[in-house]
Scaffold this motif. Structure first.
Motif, PDB file in Angstrom:
ATOM      1  N   GLU A 108     -22.845  39.011 -24.760  1.00 34.96           N
ATOM      2  CA  GLU A 108     -22.277  39.376 -26.055  1.00 34.96           C
ATOM      3  C   GLU A 108     -20.766  39.534 -25.913  1.00 34.96           C
ATOM      4  O   GLU A 108     -20.291  40.304 -25.077  1.00 34.96           O
ATOM      5  CB  GLU A 108     -22.893  40.684 -26.552  1.00 34.96           C
ATOM      6  CG  GLU A 108     -22.408  41.115 -27.914  1.00 34.96           C
ATOM      7  CD  GLU A 108     -23.048  42.421 -28.362  1.00 34.96           C
ATOM      8  OE1 GLU A 108     -22.674  42.884 -29.449  1.00 34.96           O
ATOM      9  OE2 GLU A 108     -23.883  42.972 -27.626  1.00 34.96           O
ATOM     10  N   PRO A 109     -19.969  38.806 -26.706  1.00 34.35           N
ATOM     11  CA  PRO A 109     -18.513  38.884 -26.540  1.00 34.35           C
ATOM     12  C   PRO A 109     -17.923  40.145 -27.148  1.00 34.35           C
ATOM     13  O   PRO A 109     -18.445  40.697 -28.109  1.00 34.35           O
ATOM     14  CB  PRO A 109     -18.014  37.643 -27.289  1.00 34.35           C
ATOM     15  CG  PRO A 109     -19.041  37.412 -28.346  1.00 34.35           C
ATOM     16  CD  PRO A 109     -20.350  37.828 -27.731  1.00 34.35           C
ATOM     17  N   THR A 156     -13.902  47.035 -30.483  1.00 32.02           N
ATOM     18  CA  THR A 156     -13.054  45.862 -30.321  1.00 32.02           C
ATOM     19  C   THR A 156     -12.475  45.883 -28.912  1.00 32.02           C
ATOM     20  O   THR A 156     -12.530  46.903 -28.208  1.00 32.02           O
ATOM     21  CB  THR A 156     -11.889  45.866 -31.329  1.00 32.02           C
ATOM     22  OG1 THR A 156     -11.050  47.002 -31.061  1.00 32.02           O
ATOM     23  CG2 THR A 156     -12.394  45.924 -32.762  1.00 32.02           C
ATOM     24  N   ASP A 173     -12.125  36.111 -27.886  1.00 33.93           N
ATOM     25  CA  ASP A 173     -13.476  36.566 -27.566  1.00 33.93           C
ATOM     26  C   ASP A 173     -13.542  36.679 -26.057  1.00 33.93           C
ATOM     27  O   ASP A 173     -13.264  35.712 -25.339  1.00 33.93           O
ATOM     28  CB  ASP A 173     -14.529  35.563 -28.064  1.00 33.93           C
ATOM     29  CG  ASP A 173     -14.584  35.493 -29.579  1.00 33.93           C
ATOM     30  OD1 ASP A 173     -14.233  36.492 -30.220  1.00 33.93           O
ATOM     31  OD2 ASP A 173     -14.959  34.441 -30.113  1.00 33.93           O
ATOM     32  N   ARG A 215      -8.481  32.168 -30.050  1.00 35.78           N
ATOM     33  CA  ARG A 215      -8.473  31.476 -31.326  1.00 35.78           C
ATOM     34  C   ARG A 215      -7.046  31.055 -31.663  1.00 35.78           C
ATOM     35  O   ARG A 215      -6.092  31.779 -31.394  1.00 35.78           O
ATOM     36  CB  ARG A 215      -9.047  32.376 -32.417  1.00 35.78           C
ATOM     37  CG  ARG A 215     -10.527  32.674 -32.207  1.00 35.78           C
ATOM     38  CD  ARG A 215     -11.091  33.514 -33.340  1.00 35.78           C
ATOM     39  NE  ARG A 215     -10.566  34.867 -33.358  1.00 35.78           N
ATOM     40  CZ  ARG A 215     -10.988  35.828 -32.551  1.00 35.78           C
ATOM     41  NH1 ARG A 215     -11.922  35.583 -31.652  1.00 35.78           N
ATOM     42  NH2 ARG A 215     -10.477  37.039 -32.627  1.00 35.78           N
ATOM     43  N   ARG A 246     -15.764  37.632 -22.665  1.00 40.88           N
ATOM     44  CA  ARG A 246     -17.105  37.822 -22.127  1.00 40.88           C
ATOM     45  C   ARG A 246     -17.010  38.292 -20.679  1.00 40.88           C
ATOM     46  O   ARG A 246     -16.399  37.629 -19.849  1.00 40.88           O
ATOM     47  CB  ARG A 246     -17.905  36.517 -22.197  1.00 40.88           C
ATOM     48  CG  ARG A 246     -18.296  36.122 -23.603  1.00 40.88           C
ATOM     49  CD  ARG A 246     -18.928  34.750 -23.662  1.00 40.88           C
ATOM     50  NE  ARG A 246     -19.428  34.446 -24.980  1.00 40.88           N
ATOM     51  CZ  ARG A 246     -18.657  34.018 -25.987  1.00 40.88           C
ATOM     52  NH1 ARG A 246     -17.363  33.820 -25.789  1.00 40.88           N
ATOM     53  NH2 ARG A 246     -19.185  33.778 -27.171  1.00 40.88           N
ATOM     54  N   VAL A 261     -14.829  41.209 -29.259  1.00 45.61           N
ATOM     55  CA  VAL A 261     -14.001  40.450 -30.189  1.00 45.61           C
ATOM     56  C   VAL A 261     -12.699  41.188 -30.443  1.00 45.61           C
ATOM     57  O   VAL A 261     -12.704  42.364 -30.820  1.00 45.61           O
ATOM     58  CB  VAL A 261     -14.747  40.207 -31.515  1.00 45.61           C
ATOM     59  CG1 VAL A 261     -13.870  39.437 -32.488  1.00 45.61           C
ATOM     60  CG2 VAL A 261     -16.045  39.443 -31.254  1.00 45.61           C
ATOM     61  N   GLN A 299     -12.414  34.010 -21.239  1.00 43.49           N
ATOM     62  CA  GLN A 299     -11.616  34.277 -22.433  1.00 43.49           C
ATOM     63  C   GLN A 299     -11.567  33.031 -23.306  1.00 43.49           C
ATOM     64  O   GLN A 299     -11.275  31.940 -22.804  1.00 43.49           O
ATOM     65  CB  GLN A 299     -10.173  34.639 -22.065  1.00 43.49           C
ATOM     66  CG  GLN A 299     -10.023  35.901 -21.255  1.00 43.49           C
ATOM     67  CD  GLN A 299      -8.559  36.208 -20.978  1.00 43.49           C
ATOM     68  OE1 GLN A 299      -8.057  37.220 -21.406  1.00 43.49           O
ATOM     69  NE2 GLN A 299      -7.869  35.325 -20.272  1.00 43.49           N
TER      70      GLN A 299
END
Length: 199
Positions: free
Chosen positions: A88-89, A52, A96, A118, A98, A91, A115
């Protein structure tokens, strides 16, 4: 846990083990410094654990190396194009992340990230090496640095010493921003914008 290691897992496995070995640290000592369990670190080093953002920044802080040294670095060239869909991010609780580019100069490392926050999920950091510079592209973003909170909208900027505890929150809806993370290779914090201007 994934049955097959992906690109981030493979890169992180090799780079964590290299960084730990170069500093002469046991897995137990790295666990103590990072707050990550020994079993998790063993899985990370074997490429059998999905990292993470929180884990990667904890390792960056514990090993005192930039995040970019834990992840893939792309060779410099005259033209670099990175397609967001191809990265691929990482998380986190609320974002998320990248990695788009790592740029190394004689004295400073610069990492460029996309960035995507959410809505309603706070992304916390206890601090890590470097200086963060964030520019919001869309949405409304709340940033808290060492207890001081500011609200940013599209086009707004914030910069701060990333070793301070900080968090991001998208209260209303998704937020997209660009993060620039500067790390002085001599171990000193690069100068950011004056605190009053940044916050």
């Amino acid at each position: 846990m994934s049955d097959q290691a992906g690109p981030i897992q493979e890169m992180l496995a090799a780079n964590v083990k290299r960084g730990r070995t170069l500093q002469g640290l046991s897995i137990s000592e790295l666990s103590r410094r990072s707050g990550i369990g020994k079993a998790t670190l063993s899985q990370l080093e074997s490429g059998n654990c999905n990292p993470t953002i929180e884990t990667i920044f904890s390792l960056s802080r514990a090993l005192e190396i930039p995040v970019s040294e834990l992840l893939d670095t792309r060779p410099p060239g005259d033209l670099t194009v990175v397609r967001a869909a191809d990265v691929e991010p990482l998380v986190g609780e609320g974002v998320d992340l990248r990695s788009l580019r790592h740029i190394r100069s004689a004295h400073t490392d610069l990492d460029v990230y996309d960035q995507q926050f959410r809505a309603g999920h706070r992304q916390l950091s206890q601090g890590h090496t470097g200086t963060e510079h964030t520019v919001v592209q869309s949405g409304r973003l709340e940033v808290t640095v060492d207890g001081y909170e500011v609200e940013l909208g599209p086009g707004d900027y914030v910069g701060f010493d990333a070793s301070l505890p900080h968090s991001y929150l998208a209260p209303d809806g998704p937020v997209r921003s660009v993060l620039l993370l500067l790390q002085d290779r001599a171990g000193r914090q690069p100068r950011s914008a004056p605190h009053s201007a940044a916050l």
